[in-house]
Write a protein that holds these residues in place. Structure first.
Motif, short mmCIF file in Angstrom:
data_model
loop_
_atom_site.label_atom_id
_atom_site.label_comp_id
_atom_site.label_asym_id
_atom_site.label_seq_id
_atom_site.Cartn_x
_atom_site.Cartn_y
_atom_site.Cartn_z
N UNK A 49 -27.24 85.93 78.28
CA UNK A 49 -26.06 86.28 79.08
C UNK A 49 -25.60 87.72 78.87
N UNK A 50 -26.31 88.44 78.02
CA UNK A 50 -25.93 89.82 77.72
C UNK A 50 -26.11 90.71 78.95
N UNK A 51 -25.08 91.52 79.24
CA UNK A 51 -25.12 92.42 80.39
C UNK A 51 -25.22 93.86 79.88
N UNK A 52 -26.30 94.56 80.27
CA UNK A 52 -26.51 95.93 79.82
C UNK A 52 -26.42 96.94 80.96
N UNK A 53 -25.95 96.49 82.11
CA UNK A 53 -25.90 97.37 83.27
C UNK A 53 -24.76 98.38 83.21
N UNK A 54 -24.61 99.10 84.31
CA UNK A 54 -23.59 100.14 84.41
C UNK A 54 -22.20 99.52 84.35
N UNK A 55 -21.28 100.26 83.72
CA UNK A 55 -19.90 99.78 83.59
C UNK A 55 -19.16 99.97 84.91
N UNK A 56 -18.43 98.94 85.31
CA UNK A 56 -17.66 99.01 86.55
C UNK A 56 -16.27 99.58 86.26
N UNK A 57 -15.60 100.02 87.32
CA UNK A 57 -14.24 100.54 87.18
C UNK A 57 -13.31 99.46 86.67
N UNK A 58 -13.50 98.23 87.12
CA UNK A 58 -12.66 97.12 86.68
C UNK A 58 -12.82 96.89 85.18
N UNK A 59 -14.04 96.97 84.68
CA UNK A 59 -14.27 96.80 83.24
C UNK A 59 -13.61 97.92 82.45
N UNK A 86 -20.47 88.90 79.60
CA UNK A 86 -21.75 89.53 79.29
C UNK A 86 -21.65 90.78 78.44
N UNK A 87 -20.43 91.15 78.01
CA UNK A 87 -20.27 92.35 77.19
C UNK A 87 -19.97 91.94 75.74
N UNK A 88 -20.55 92.67 74.79
CA UNK A 88 -20.36 92.35 73.38
C UNK A 88 -19.26 93.21 72.78
#
Length: 232
Positions: free
Chosen positions: A102-112, A136-138
């Motif tokens: 479930x780990x997400x390594x993609x680009x960070x969104x403005x919402x995040x 998905x973020x650690x």
């Protein structure tokens, strides 16, 4: 003497000894790791290898992501001949920071980014709590992202406003500008004349809603009345 230390368990070793009968003492002739592995090196973090990752995935999938001391012991027995190469903390960090599906390594969104900044101002550096709000973020990812955002905030430093508030404002304005400037891709507009809706025209989506509604209304008119159906 050809005998070497023998590992009975993770913390228990059998080694050849010299017996002093007069004092009834035993003097070890060898120390664990003397001829094979230096014990001090085991305390140094070593790069994870692919076969270790593969074994860790199997163990966690079979037993769940819990009891990391037991997982580390199982891993060491399977790939390191029982030597305490990996510790429970290392296995936990490797799983959550690199291997978890479930780990997400993609680009960070403005919402995040906005979530990280606002929650950090609210509760401080409680990265675990903030990470729980981002799927998905650690914890480590969130902490590093905040540091990156703070470097950007320093460039916006203003005597009248907090740099974090300035960055939050900039992110919000950027998101608003993107939404206002959104345009339908030209390739989609170019295909519009080929769609069989009466309301379609060369301008693209302008009459899409009306065309679909009109087409749907016509289809209803063309349907035979239920009274025309009967059974013999």
């Amino acid at each position: 003497m050809s005998h070497k230390p023998y590992s009975i368990s993770q913390d228990l070793w059998m080694v050849p000894c010299l017996v002093h009968r007069s004092t009834n003492d035993y003097e070890p002739l060898y120390k664990p790791f003397r001829n094979e592995i230096n014990a001090e090196k085991l305390q140094i973090r070593q790069t994870w290898l692919s076969f270790e990752d593969d074994a860790l995935k199997v163990i966690v999938i079979e037993n769940g992501a819990r009891n990391w001391i037991s997982i580390a012991k199982d891993l060491n027995e399977k790939v390191h001949k029982g030597l305490p190469i990996r510790q429970g903390k290392q296995c936990r960090e490797r799983w959550y920071n690199h291997l978890c599906p479930t780990l997400h390594k993609g680009k960070w969104s403005t919402t995040e980014d906005l979530t990280i900044l606002k929650k950090q101002k609210e509760i401080g550096n409680r990265w675990s709590e903030i990470a729980s709000l981002l799927e998905g973020r650690t914890e480590n990812q969130v902490k590093n992202r905040f540091k990156s955002l703070m470097r950007k905030a320093k460039n916006l430093r203003n005597n009248d406003k907090d740099p974090i508030e300035l960055l939050i404002q900039q992110l919000r304005e950027g998101a608003k500008e993107k939404s206002e400037n959104f345009v339908v891709p030209s390739v989609i507009n170019a295909m519009m004349p080929f769609f069989p809706y009466p309301g379609m025209n060369s301008t693209g989506f302008n009459s899409l809603g009306e065309g679909m509604h009109q087409n749907f209304s016509n289809s209803q008119k063309d349907e035979p009345s239920s009274s025309l159906f009967y059974h013999t």
